[in-house]
Design an enzyme around this catalytic site. Structure first.
Site, short mmCIF file in Angstrom:
data_model
loop_
_atom_site.label_atom_id
_atom_site.label_comp_id
_atom_site.label_asym_id
_atom_site.label_seq_id
_atom_site.Cartn_x
_atom_site.Cartn_y
_atom_site.Cartn_z
N THR A 210 0.83 -1.21 0.00
CA THR A 210 0.00 0.00 0.00
C THR A 210 0.86 1.25 0.00
O THR A 210 0.61 2.20 -0.75
CB THR A 210 -0.90 0.01 1.25
N GLU A 426 15.12 -23.51 31.30
CA GLU A 426 15.64 -22.54 30.32
C GLU A 426 17.15 -22.64 30.20
O GLU A 426 17.70 -22.54 29.10
CB GLU A 426 15.23 -21.11 30.71
N HIS A 429 17.99 -25.36 27.73
CA HIS A 429 17.91 -24.90 26.33
C HIS A 429 19.14 -24.09 25.98
O HIS A 429 19.79 -24.31 24.95
CB HIS A 429 16.70 -23.97 26.14
P1 ADP Z 1 0.90 -4.11 2.92
O1 ADP Z 1 0.00 -3.26 2.12
O2 ADP Z 1 1.98 -4.77 2.13
O3 ADP Z 1 0.24 -5.06 3.85
P2 ADP Z 1 1.53 -1.60 4.09
O4 ADP Z 1 1.98 -0.86 2.91
O5 ADP Z 1 0.15 -1.32 4.56
O6 ADP Z 1 1.72 -3.15 3.90
O7 ADP Z 1 2.57 -1.35 5.26
C1 ADP Z 1 2.16 -1.01 6.55
C2 ADP Z 1 3.13 -0.04 7.19
O8 ADP Z 1 4.39 -0.64 7.37
C3 ADP Z 1 3.39 1.16 6.33
O9 ADP Z 1 2.44 2.14 6.56
C4 ADP Z 1 4.78 1.58 6.79
O10 ADP Z 1 4.68 2.38 7.94
C5 ADP Z 1 5.43 0.28 7.16
N1 ADP Z 1 6.29 -0.20 6.08
C6 ADP Z 1 6.14 -1.35 5.40
N2 ADP Z 1 7.11 -1.51 4.50
C7 ADP Z 1 7.91 -0.44 4.59
C8 ADP Z 1 9.08 -0.01 3.92
N3 ADP Z 1 9.64 -0.76 2.95
N4 ADP Z 1 9.64 1.15 4.28
C9 ADP Z 1 9.08 1.90 5.25
N5 ADP Z 1 7.97 1.56 5.92
C10 ADP Z 1 7.38 0.40 5.62
ZN ZN Z 2 11.25 -25.07 26.92
#
Ligand code: ADP
Ligand code: ZN
Length: 605
Positions: A210, A426, A429
């Site tokens: 997005t 723990e 592990h």
């Molecule tokens: P998708 O649509 O792939 O599920 P989004 O674009 O909605 O993911 O990403 C959600 C949030 O994660 C974004 O608003 C941003 O804040 C952060 N984010 C994701 N990828 C990046 C990136 N490559 N660089 C900076 N921020 C990112």
């Molecule tokens: Zn354990």
């Protein structure tokens, strides 16, 4: 349902008020005395009556002194018959003014009709009210057809650009082209080049699909319409298709622009694979999307960007030339990408000097961009809760644990004995992980309860790995079992604390044999066919493609792998008991050991 009950209640109250007002009106201010016929006849005989007013079913009698009386009579019987029946002396009647009230007729009829009319009116009114309500719902249903696409105005200061998207270099490179198309369509049309209509963004959730689409709109300075695939699918058939129409007509009016369809797989799944009600609807919606994309005039500068994490389930018609023929893949960020994503999101947060984003990137393999942005946000929140002016490393590290394992449960207090058992578990592990050469380094050991775990040992790889060796897996298996083995060696008793360890180790052993072909005995093949039942969504169904005898062999092989791993773990723990005790002492005292201190326990003599 609630609404209707409320309306009924209101209607009922109105009715009650109405009825009480009516009964109040019909009450005369000063109630005359009721008398019987004999009393009346007696009064006439004694010349006490001055006048009689005849109404439909009562006689209002005024006595000589001015007192008033009422006599109820049958409506059908007139006063004269009444008097005749009782043989009243006509001479005596001459002195009495007898007045027959004309309104008695209307009152008579009203008294008959009103009891029917009022409830009838009330019922009619109620129906009218209900109809109006239903109509309102209908109107709402009609507006369902309009797409609820959200537009982001590109002129706003908060414009997203490629600078806001860290990493994903290849994807950005491909999308620079799209920005060019949107900015300078003439340049391409002059050369007879066709402008692409659809770009499909592929990538796991949170990888920035997005964000990237928004950045393209921001770079090209065009409006951005976004809608999610799941929003198309509503309970009314045909709504999806009409929303698509509306969305595209809106987009055409605002061209050049970008239409972004999130979760394309919600509508764009393979047609004909559906089961149940929504599938016709989905097909119609999908068809409409295809029709709209085909129907574009090539000069209409609208570019459709769609996001999905399931390209495998998309209908092939969507991927044909002229539709989503450009595909851009967004990978999960690697360590360098994670560092630059952190940089982007740390920009607006004051960071303390001890924060090294590289170190945080190292600690967060498998985190998506969205996870990282969420992580820094969590850290900022906890810093703010402590009234700090800056976000320090400790806030970020704590938030990583929180994201990975759930929040700390400090209130979950262990008894001294439980604490000791958990510490040995723990430490087991951690010790085995430390001693085996091919396991990931131990970053943190803790006996503070988190989520459902009483304690945890956090191991993280130095770098992201795509391939894993058999040796790594076998050692991992030993580490998983080491918790319970340490308990057994120390206390000669085992507890329920190893439940999730055992589940994980069994799963891992099974995968080694049935999926990776890593068991010599079972040979180089897979067992069990995983088929996805598309119509049931994400459900994965495993079909057995081997005999009962093979199933037994697999079970025996799982048993053998686990036994071997357990022996390995036992050997290490017995040989290095000194270190095990050391780790336990520190754990009981401090509850949490970070990687540097953990390492120092082994160098100290
Ligand atoms: P998708 O649509 O792939 O599920 P989004 O674009 O909605 O993911 O990403 C959600 C949030 O994660 C974004 O608003 C941003 O804040 C952060 N984010 C994701 N990828 C990046 C990136 N490559 N660089 C900076 N921020 C990112
Ligand atoms: Zn354990």
């Amino acid at each position: 349902m609630k609404k209707i009950t409320r309306q009924l209640l209101i209607a009922f109250l109105v009715f009650l008020i109405f009825a009480s007002i009516l009964s109040f009106i019909s009450l005369p201010a000063e109630k005359p005395a009721n008398i019987t016929i004999t009393q009346l006849l007696d009064q006439i005989d004694k010349n006490q009556v001055e006048s009689i007013t005849v109404r439909a079913n009562s006689l209002d009698i005024k006595l000589v002194g001015g007192a008033k009386q009422v006599l109820e009579k049958e409506p059908s019987e007139s006063l004269s018959t009444l008097l005749k029946n009782y043989n009243v002396d006509t001479e005596k009647l001459k002195n009495i003014a007898i007045d027959v009230k004309a309104d008695s007729g209307t009152k008579f009829w009203a008294s008959i009709i009103l009891p029917f009319l009022i409830p009838l009116l009330f019922i009619l009114g109620f129906f009218w009210f209900m109809m109006r309500q239903a109509q309102g719902a209908n109107n709402k249903a009609m507006s369902f057809g309009q797409s609820r696409a959200r537009e982001f105005n590109p002129d706003k200061k908060l414009k997203t650009t490629f600078n806001d998207v860290a990493g994903v270099k290849e994807a950005k490179k491909e999308l620079v082209e799209v920005v060019e198309f949107l900015k300078n369509p003439k340049k391409f049309l002059a050369l007879g080049a066709k402008i692409p209509k659809g770009v499909l963004l592929l990538g796991a959730p949170g990888t920035g699909k997005t964000l990237l689409a928004k950045a393209v709109a921001g770079e090209a300075n065009v409006p951005f319409f976004s809608i999610s695939g799941s929003e198309f699918v509503e309970m009314f058939v045909g709504v999806g298709a009409s929303r698509v129409r509306d969305l595209f007509s809106k987009a055409k009016k605002n061209s050049p622009c970008i239409v972004f369809i999130d979760e394309l797989d919600a509508v764009g799944r393979q047609r004909g694979a559906g089961l149940g009600g929504s599938h016709d609807e989905r097909e119609q919606t999908l068809n409409q999307i295809l029709v709209e994309m085909d129907g574009f005039d090539p000069r209409t500068n609208v570019i459709v960007m769609a996001a999905t994490n399931r390209p495998d389930v998309l209908d092939s018609a969507l991927l044909r030339p002229g539709r989503f023929d450009r595909r851009v893949t967004l990978d999960m960020p690697d360590i360098n990408d994670r560092e630059s994503i952190l940089k982007v999101h740390a920009a607006n947060k004051p960071m303390a000097k001890d924060v090294t984003l590289r170190k945080i990137a190292e600690r967060t393999p498998g985190f998506s961009g969205a996870d990282l942005s969420n992580l820094l946000n969590e850290a900022a929140i906890s810093a703010a809760l402590e009234n700090k002016k800056e976000v320090s490393e400790i806030h970020i590290l704590d938030s990583i644990d929180k994201v990975l394992l759930g929040p700390e449960r400090k209130s979950h207090i262990l008894s001294t004995k439980e604490k000791e058992i958990t510490a040995y578990h723990e430490a087991g592990h951690a010790l085995v992980a430390h001693e085996l050469p091919n396991t990931d380094p131990v970053r943190k050991v803790s006996i503070v309860a988190r989520g459902s775990a009483a304690g945890f040992t956090l191991k993280l790889p130095l770098e992201d790995k795509k391939l894993h060796t058999k040796t790594e897996f076998l050692e991992e298996l030993a580490v998983m079992l080491a918790g319970q083995i340490a308990e057994k060696i120390t206390f000669n008793e085992v507890t329920t604390g190893a439940q999730s360890d055992l589940r994980q180790s069994t799963k891992l052993a099974k995968r080694l044999i049935t999926e990776y072909g890593m068991s010599e005995k079972m040979g180089l093949r897979t067992f069990g066919e995983k088929e996805e039942l598309i119509f049931l969504g994400k459900e994965i169904h495993e079909r057995r493609d081997y005999s009962e005898k093979t199933a037994e062999d697999i079970d025996a092989e799982i048993h053998r792998l686990t036994e071997d791993a357990a022996k390995l773990a036992e050997k290490i723990i017995k040989e290095k008991k000194k270190y095990l005790d050391r780790i336990v002492t520190v754990l009981i005292e401090k509850e949490t050991i970070e990687s540097e201190e953990f390492e120092s326990l082994f160098t100290r003599e």
